[in-house]
Scaffold this active site. Structure first.
Site, PDB file in Angstrom:
ATOM      1  N   ARG A   1      -6.440  -9.092 -29.578  1.00  0.00           N
ATOM      2  CA  ARG A   1      -6.830 -10.461 -29.929  1.00  0.00           C
ATOM      3  C   ARG A   1      -6.932 -10.638 -31.444  1.00  0.00           C
ATOM      4  O   ARG A   1      -7.859 -11.256 -31.955  1.00  0.00           O
ATOM      5  CB  ARG A   1      -8.175 -10.812 -29.270  1.00  0.00           C
ATOM      6  CG  ARG A   1      -8.075 -10.895 -27.743  1.00  0.00           C
ATOM      7  CD  ARG A   1      -9.431 -10.971 -27.116  1.00  0.00           C
ATOM      8  NE  ARG A   1     -10.197 -12.083 -27.652  1.00  0.00           N
ATOM      9  CZ  ARG A   1     -10.255 -13.306 -27.147  1.00  0.00           C
ATOM     10  NH1 ARG A   1      -9.576 -13.592 -26.065  1.00  0.00           N
ATOM     11  NH2 ARG A   1     -10.993 -14.248 -27.697  1.00  0.00           N
TER      12      ARG A   1
ATOM     13  N   ASP B   1     -12.958  -2.909 -39.612  1.00  0.00           N
ATOM     14  CA  ASP B   1     -13.248  -4.351 -39.651  1.00  0.00           C
ATOM     15  C   ASP B   1     -13.943  -4.683 -40.959  1.00  0.00           C
ATOM     16  O   ASP B   1     -14.306  -3.784 -41.746  1.00  0.00           O
ATOM     17  CB  ASP B   1     -14.105  -4.763 -38.441  1.00  0.00           C
ATOM     18  CG  ASP B   1     -13.759  -6.186 -37.988  1.00  0.00           C
ATOM     19  OD1 ASP B   1     -13.557  -7.057 -38.866  1.00  0.00           O
ATOM     20  OD2 ASP B   1     -13.683  -6.420 -36.773  1.00  0.00           O
TER      21      ASP B   1
ATOM     22  N   ASP C   1       0.851  -1.195   0.000  1.00  0.00           N
ATOM     23  CA  ASP C   1       0.000   0.000   0.000  1.00  0.00           C
ATOM     24  C   ASP C   1       0.884   1.241   0.000  1.00  0.00           C
ATOM     25  O   ASP C   1       1.800   1.348   0.820  1.00  0.00           O
ATOM     26  CB  ASP C   1      -0.918   0.009   1.228  1.00  0.00           C
ATOM     27  CG  ASP C   1      -1.944   1.115   1.112  1.00  0.00           C
ATOM     28  OD1 ASP C   1      -2.746   1.064   0.155  1.00  0.00           O
ATOM     29  OD2 ASP C   1      -1.935   2.045   1.949  1.00  0.00           O
TER      30      ASP C   1
ATOM     31  N   GLY D   1     -13.431  -2.589 -44.186  1.00  0.00           N
ATOM     32  CA  GLY D   1     -12.316  -2.950 -45.058  1.00  0.00           C
ATOM     33  C   GLY D   1     -11.644  -4.216 -44.576  1.00  0.00           C
ATOM     34  O   GLY D   1     -11.964  -4.731 -43.495  1.00  0.00           O
ATOM     35  N   ASP D   2     -10.698  -4.667 -45.381  1.00  0.00           N
ATOM     36  CA  ASP D   2      -9.959  -5.894 -45.043  1.00  0.00           C
ATOM     37  C   ASP D   2      -8.520  -5.473 -44.736  1.00  0.00           C
ATOM     38  O   ASP D   2      -7.829  -4.934 -45.613  1.00  0.00           O
ATOM     39  CB  ASP D   2     -10.014  -6.832 -46.263  1.00  0.00           C
ATOM     40  CG  ASP D   2      -9.257  -8.133 -46.019  1.00  0.00           C
ATOM     41  OD1 ASP D   2      -8.376  -8.145 -45.133  1.00  0.00           O
ATOM     42  OD2 ASP D   2      -9.543  -9.113 -46.717  1.00  0.00           O
ATOM     43  N   PHE D   3      -8.077  -5.704 -43.513  1.00  0.00           N
ATOM     44  CA  PHE D   3      -6.753  -5.155 -43.160  1.00  0.00           C
ATOM     45  C   PHE D   3      -5.590  -5.852 -43.863  1.00  0.00           C
ATOM     46  O   PHE D   3      -4.467  -5.396 -43.801  1.00  0.00           O
ATOM     47  CB  PHE D   3      -6.537  -5.037 -41.650  1.00  0.00           C
ATOM     48  CG  PHE D   3      -6.778  -6.254 -40.808  1.00  0.00           C
ATOM     49  CD1 PHE D   3      -6.227  -7.478 -41.112  1.00  0.00           C
ATOM     50  CD2 PHE D   3      -7.542  -6.150 -39.629  1.00  0.00           C
ATOM     51  CE1 PHE D   3      -6.435  -8.581 -40.314  1.00  0.00           C
ATOM     52  CE2 PHE D   3      -7.760  -7.250 -38.814  1.00  0.00           C
ATOM     53  CZ  PHE D   3      -7.205  -8.473 -39.164  1.00  0.00           C
TER      54      PHE D   3
END
Ligand SMILES: O=c1[nH]cc([C@@H]2O[C@H](COP(=O)(O)OP(=O)(O)OP(=O)(O)O)[C@@H](O)[C@H]2O)c(=O)[nH]1
Length: 728
Positions: free
Chosen positions: A637, A595, A132, A620-622
């Site tokens: 993730r 995404d 603490d 979109g598609d990364f």
């Protein structure tokens, strides 16, 4: 004086010299850790005489502070984090000096976790560390500010003056005994550092407060970050101000393990621990019965009531605690399922104050698996007759039966048992059966299984059938509308992960995902062809990601101070749940969620109120499309879905979009701690997407190939660890 009394100063000069040598090394290491030095492994080797004593032990940090976690992790210590539920509400006026307050709070934090773990986590730690940190100025004790005005009050009281920062530390050693009792042996100490603040103008004060940094920090400042600009000088251990006096801690371990302060089980038995009236013995607590939790989850620790006069004296900076001996024993009174009462006897002070501890809730079984990784290897021994020990049998049974527990949880969740008992607590099995449209016999079995897992409580009534209600775990995580509901993720586990795991052997043999065998579908791209191919599977998957992001979002967002970034892009950010946590944490930040079109078109259903216009969505598609421009790219993730080749494709696109000073924040569970969660999650990724979890150094390697450096990791207390790299 008893051999293991720990208040004694080291008796010989050579001991002192040894210890000091170690301490100097530690001090040097400690200073480097905050700069994110990658030489930590080497440093840990230097510290081996102290740190290695803890190898193979289950060490638990009873703290939610990311700084403490980082300091100890960087020192090479392997441990689990179980934040304490002890509320920091001790009456400050009862303490003669500020450090006594900090030490008592640290002690209560550690003891609460030490007592809870055997019942909630079904394992007894070997060592629990609590701490603490407080600031003392002008006779006041300052803790964490409750709001901006409180932060203003604190910081203006520090302006232009010198103040003291005290960190109290408690080390609780847990000794399991043959008769299922646990002895707790306490060592505690404190460290003081003096800090002088510059004169702070109103503008500076408010600018600093508005950065958000003061809120979770003692005295309202973080010396390791922006708050460092307010400080003229520091006398003493810098890490003590940050929240953990590493140097003093290591000296203490040295005393405990290398210089005889540690007591064997026999020495610490309540009988032999009878004290000599001095404050030189460590505290020993004994807890019996594996079935009874020690204290109410949100109590203020009154089962080990604070007694300033008996336990607070003579703590000096260089000597460990002088605490009295306590004994806790089970009271064989009337008991409900999972409930019991405890009595605490302060035998040192000879008070006749046997204290009745609170009645306990019945969450005395954990949902979690309890295997330990190599850092905390099982200590399997045999009784003299060759019979296996009860604890070993219990652990191996838990491992064999883990799938039954999971499936019972999935089933009860799917049949809405927890939602039902939340709205109508106190139903018996027949009433529940009627509501969920199931057999009474089957419902009885399911409800009892949930009680045994700590998800439900049952109450026996004379000559009547038991009635049921949700335990805390269920109310917190298993209701469909709880803020931290994991229901979406549980359904995904049941419908997707479970069938995939039934082909685990094939996944392991082939090194490939098992969608085709589990669902009869060939898929080139798991996301496009399976998860987003039909509306119900897509919604289920999005629900799962949404629930995990809501539970983990804040921990990821606040793992580092990201207030200098103005724009972020959450790649594969799904419903935007993580993005909203980021904008909540940083008032100056806007986040674009990027995404697949199939995801973005559904995302607004998850945020019907759309209150924060700083979160926007781009489809979109990364792997193929241009990424939205941002200062900070979030990959939560995501990388674990892919093998290294694909990760490189994605990182090179991120690197192209970054200018120097931009950053990548990766949130994944890291394999370093070898916890069951991260190791099993890696198997899960194999079976689901042919991806994998990785270690910190693997992420650092991947990033360095794309021009990112200055990497740092924070192991949050949540499912995910956070890893940041800066574009050089
Ligand atoms: O310069 C700095 N000073 C202090 C801190 C951080 O402040 C908090 C102190 O709070 P406490 O000791 O109560 O610990 P918690 O964070 O609440 O975690 P527990 O679960 O252990 O109660 C602490 O986090 C320090 O690190 C700082 O960062 N810089």
């Amino acid at each position: 004086m008893r051999r293991h009394h720990v208040t004694s100063r080291r008796s010989s000069q050579s001991q002192a010299a040894d210890s000091d040598r170690v301490s100097l090394l530690i001090s040097a290491v400690a200073k480097r850790t905050l700069q994110g030095s990658l030489e930590d492994e080497k440093a840990a080797m230097v510290l081996n005489p102290v740190i290695s004593k803890l190898a193979g032990k289950l060490v638990v940090l009873a703290s939610a502070s990311p700084r403490r976690l980082e300091i100890l992790r960087n020192a090479g210590l392997r441990f689990e984090v179980v934040p304490s539920w002890f509320k920091e509400t001790l009456d400050k006026s009862l303490f003669k000096a500020p450090h006594e307050y900090a030490m008592e709070t640290a002690k209560q934090k550690a003891l609460e976790v030490a007592r809870r773990m055997p019942f909630k986590h079904l394992k007894t730690p070997d060592i629990v560390i609590g701490a603490d940190t407080i600031v003392a100025v002008d006779g006041m004790i300052l803790e964490k500010p409750v709001d901006k005005h409180d932060a203003y009050r604190m910081l203006s009281s520090l302006s232009g003056k010198s103040h003291s920062v005290f960190t109290g530390v408690a080390i609780v050693l847990c000794h399991e005994k043959e008769n299922d009792e646990v002895d707790y042996q306490l060592f505690d100490f404190y460290e003081e550092t003096k800090v002088k603040f510059a004169d702070l103008s109103e503008n500076m004060l408010w600018e600093y407060i508005n950065s958000g940094e003061p809120m979770d920090k003692a005295g309202g400042y973080g010396i390791q970050a922006l708050g460092g600009m307010l400080v003229e000088y520091v006398h003493g251990d810098f890490l003590n101000v940050v929240g953990f006096p590493l140097n003093h801690f290591c000296k203490q371990l040295d005393l405990i393990y290398n210089h005889g302060a540690f007591s064997s089980e026999q020495e610490t038995s309540p009988g032999s621990a009878s004290h000599n009236g001095t404050h030189a013995s460590p505290t020993i607590l004994t807890q019996s019965s594996p079935n009874a939790p020690a204290q109410s989850s949100h109590s203020n620790g009154s089962s080990a009531k604070h007694n300033p006069s008996a336990s607070q004296t003579h703590h000096t900076q260089s000597s460990p605690s002088a605490s009295p001996v306590h004994k806790v024993k089970k009271n064989d009174g009337e008991s409900e399922v999972g409930e019991s009462s405890w009595t605490l006897v302060n035998s040192l002070s000879k008070h006749t104050d046997d204290r009745q501890a609170e009645v306990i809730d019945s969450e005395n079984a954990a949902l979690l698996m309890t295997s330990r990784g190599p850092a905390m290897e099982l200590n399997v021994t045999e009784h003299e007759g060759g019979e296996p020990r009860k604890e070993d049998l219990q652990r191996i049974t838990e491992l064999m039966d883990g799938f039954k527990a999971s499936k019972a949880l999935f089933t009860a969740s799917k049949m809405c048992v927890f939602d039902l008992l939340q709205s109508r607590p106190g139903l018996n099995a027949a009433q529940v059966a009627e509501e969920i449209k199931a057999s009474v016999k089957g419902t009885e079995c399911l409800l009892e299984a949930c009680v045994s897992l700590g998800l439900l409580r049952s109450k026996e009534r004379k000559c009547q059938k038991p009635v049921y209600e949700n335990a805390g775990l269920a109310s917190r995580f298993l209701l469909s509308d709880a803020p931290f509901s994991l229901q979406g993720y549980i359904q995904h586990c049941d419908k997707t992960v479970w069938p995939l795991f039934s082909h685990l052997e094939d996944a392991v043999r082939e090194g490939s995902n098992q969608h085709e065998k589990a669902f009869g579908k060939k898929s080139k791209d798991v996301f496009q062809d399976t998860f987003y191919n039909s509306l119900d599977v897509k919604l289920r998957f999005m629900n799962a990601m949404h629930s995990i992001a809501k539970v983990t979002g804040k921990a990821v967002a606040t793992a580092f101070d990201l207030s200098s970034f103005k724009t972020a892009c959450d790649l594969g950010g799904c419903t935007g749940a993580m993005a909203y946590e980021f904008t909540k944490s940083y008032p100056g930040l806007s986040v674009t969620v990027f995404d697949l079109p199939a995801v973005v078109e559904m995302s607004e259903h998850f945020h019907p109120l759309r209150t924060d216009n700083r979160v926007s969505f781009v489809a979109g598609d990364f792997f193929k499309d241009d990424l939205p421009k941002a200062d900070l790219y979030i990959l939560a993730r995501i990388l674990h879905d892919w093998p290294d080749e694909k990760v490189h494709v994605l990182l090179s696109k991120v690197a192209d979009a970054c200018t120097p000073g931009c950053a990548v924040l990766i949130a994944e569970t890291m394999l370093d701690g070898r916890t069951p969660y991260s190791a099993l999650q890696s198997l899960n990724m194999l079976a689901q997407t042919e991806g994998t979890e990785r270690t910190e150094s693997q992420y650092a390697d991947l990033l360095s190939k794309h021009g990112f450096g200055n990497t740092r990791v924070v192991h949050t207390t949540n499912f995910l660890d956070a890893f940041i790299g800066i574009k050089l």
